[in-house]
Design an enzyme around this catalytic site. Structure first.
Site, PDB file in Angstrom:
ATOM      1  CG  ASP A 118      -0.281  -0.169   2.679  1.00 25.25           C
ATOM      2  OD1 ASP A 118       0.961  -0.339   2.446  1.00 25.25           O
ATOM      3  OD2 ASP A 118      -0.917  -0.595   3.545  1.00 25.25           O
ATOM      4  CG  ASN A 164      -7.947   0.567  12.312  1.00 23.38           C
ATOM      5  OD1 ASN A 164      -6.999  -0.033  12.033  1.00 23.38           O
ATOM      6  ND2 ASN A 164      -8.598   1.294  11.405  1.00 23.38           N
ATOM      7  CG  HIS A 176      -5.468  -0.850   9.108  1.00 26.28           C
ATOM      8  ND1 HIS A 176      -5.203   0.664   9.124  1.00 26.28           N
ATOM      9  CD2 HIS A 176      -3.983  -1.373   9.617  1.00 26.28           C
ATOM     10  CE1 HIS A 176      -4.123   0.903   9.345  1.00 26.28           C
ATOM     11  NE2 HIS A 176      -3.236  -0.230   9.896  1.00 26.28           N
ATOM     12  CD  GLU A 229      -8.347   2.200   7.811  1.00 20.13           C
ATOM     13  OE1 GLU A 229      -8.007   1.129   8.508  1.00 20.13           O
ATOM     14  OE2 GLU A 229      -7.803   3.417   8.048  1.00 20.13           O
TER      15      GLU A 229
HETATM   16  C1  F6R Z   1       1.545  -0.381   6.381  1.00 20.36           C
HETATM   17  C2  F6R Z   1       0.447  -1.374   6.322  1.00 20.36           C
HETATM   18  C3  F6R Z   1      -0.266  -1.132   7.566  1.00 20.36           C
HETATM   19  C4  F6R Z   1       0.491  -1.453   8.942  1.00 20.36           C
HETATM   20  C5  F6R Z   1      -0.241  -1.533  10.127  1.00 20.36           C
HETATM   21  C6  F6R Z   1       0.871  -1.853  11.334  1.00 20.36           C
HETATM   22  O1  F6R Z   1       2.097  -0.616   4.981  1.00 20.36           O
HETATM   23  O2  F6R Z   1      -0.020  -1.885   5.625  1.00 20.36           O
HETATM   24  O3  F6R Z   1      -1.713  -1.891   7.638  1.00 20.36           O
HETATM   25  O4  F6R Z   1       0.967  -2.718   8.497  1.00 20.36           O
HETATM   26  O5  F6R Z   1      -0.749  -0.102  10.418  1.00 20.36           O
HETATM   27  O6  F6R Z   1       1.789  -0.854  11.293  1.00 20.36           O
HETATM   28  P1  F6R Z   1       3.159  -0.924  12.494  1.00 20.36           P
HETATM   29  O7  F6R Z   1       3.870  -2.213  11.726  1.00 20.36           O
HETATM   30  O8  F6R Z   1       3.632   0.218  12.208  1.00 20.36           O
HETATM   31  O9  F6R Z   1       2.550  -1.258  13.696  1.00 20.36           O
END
Ligand code: F6R
Length: 262
Positions: A81, A150, A152, A157
């Site tokens: 993403d 959350n 995701h 989301e």
């Molecule tokens: C980022 C992504 C997000 C993260 C998630 C956890 O490319 O796809 O879904 O994997 O927000 O983020 P961290 O690893 O920073 O806690």
């Protein structure tokens, strides 16, 4: 990939949950499995999330390249993403993260790197392009994802339909706030461009990682509450071959307490 040497927490249907002692052990385990995969199939199609969770895994994959004689020159790398409107050169963007931690040190050939251009005027076109590339590559061998507080995965989301391919998503308030941690100054984060859960469900192997007590509540919800689009990460239980790697902190709300592994 997944030749598991230890079944640590539980194995249900096609999902395995392993609990590792800490972030370091978790990353070492993930890096080992991914290297095993690349040794088995040198042109593996790998899709990675960015963020704090996979950072050390990617760094370890780089560190181990020489010692383990891993040939990364033929892998196909897909970025899960990107933040819409953020240029790839901006520190904190998913693209800059991938280049800094993995792609540049390993000199992965440009033509093998597939990242969303979140500055494109035609974002829908970017989505179609990514879907087409994944199709032409024959699908994703391993999808490596983290989980947001959350629930995701990528920018899928809560309440995102599970049958979507690449799409542009309105970011949840929590994602916009938590996402500030990646950037040097306050940054306008409104939309994301992301692979969808159809890609995740179609990937041949799924590896979800979570680390830290901050993730323990959502990990518990995703793994134990009814599967639902309200809890996006519960989608992992619908995957045919998923491995959930948790450190003891992220697993701390799960019961019974799993023994941590060195
Ligand atoms: C980022 C992504 C997000 C993260 C998630 C956890 O490319 O796809 O879904 O994997 O927000 O983020 P961290 O690893 O920073 O806690």
């Amino acid at each position: 990939m997944l030749s598991l040497k230890a079944l640590i927490f539980s194995k249900k249907d096609n999902m395995t949950v392993e609990v590792l002692k800490d972030y370091h052990s978790l990353s070492e385990r993930a890096a080992g499995l991914l290297i095993e995969q690349i040794k088995k199939k040198k042109d593996s199609v790998l899709c990675f999330a960015s963020g704090d969770t996979p950072r050390l895994t990617l760094q370890m994959m780089v560190e181990k390249a020489k010692a383990e004689a891993v040939n990364y020159s033929e892998i196909q790398f897909i970025g899960l993403d990107e933040w819409v409107g953020i240029s790839p050169e901006t520190s904190g963007s998913c693209s800059s993260f991938f280049y800094e931690t993995f792609l540049s040190p390993l000199q992965v050939p440009k033509e093998n790197i597939h990242l969303f251009d979140a500055m494109a005027a035609d974002l829908q076109g970017e989505c179609f392009k990514m879907d087409r590339i994944i199709g032409e590559l024959g699908g994703i061998d391993v999808m490596v994802v983290g989980i947001g507080v959350n629930g995701h995965i990528g920018f899928n989301e809560p309440n995102t339909p599970w049958n979507l391919q690449s799409h542009v998503a309105q970011l949840h308030e929590i994602t916009r706030t938590v996402g500030q941690k990646y950037f040097e100054g306050s940054t306008d984060l409104t939309e994301g461009i992301t692979l969808g859960f159809q890609h995740l469900l179609d990937a041949r192997n799924l590896l979800l990682m979570a680390s830290g007590t901050g993730k323990s509540g959502i990990v518990k919800a995703a793994l134990t509450e009814p599967c639902s689009e309200k809890i996006p990460a519960s989608v992992v239980r619908r995957h045919v071959q998923s491995l959930i790697l948790l450190d003891a902190h992220a697993a701390s709300s799960l019961s019974p307490q799993a023994p941590a592994v060195e």
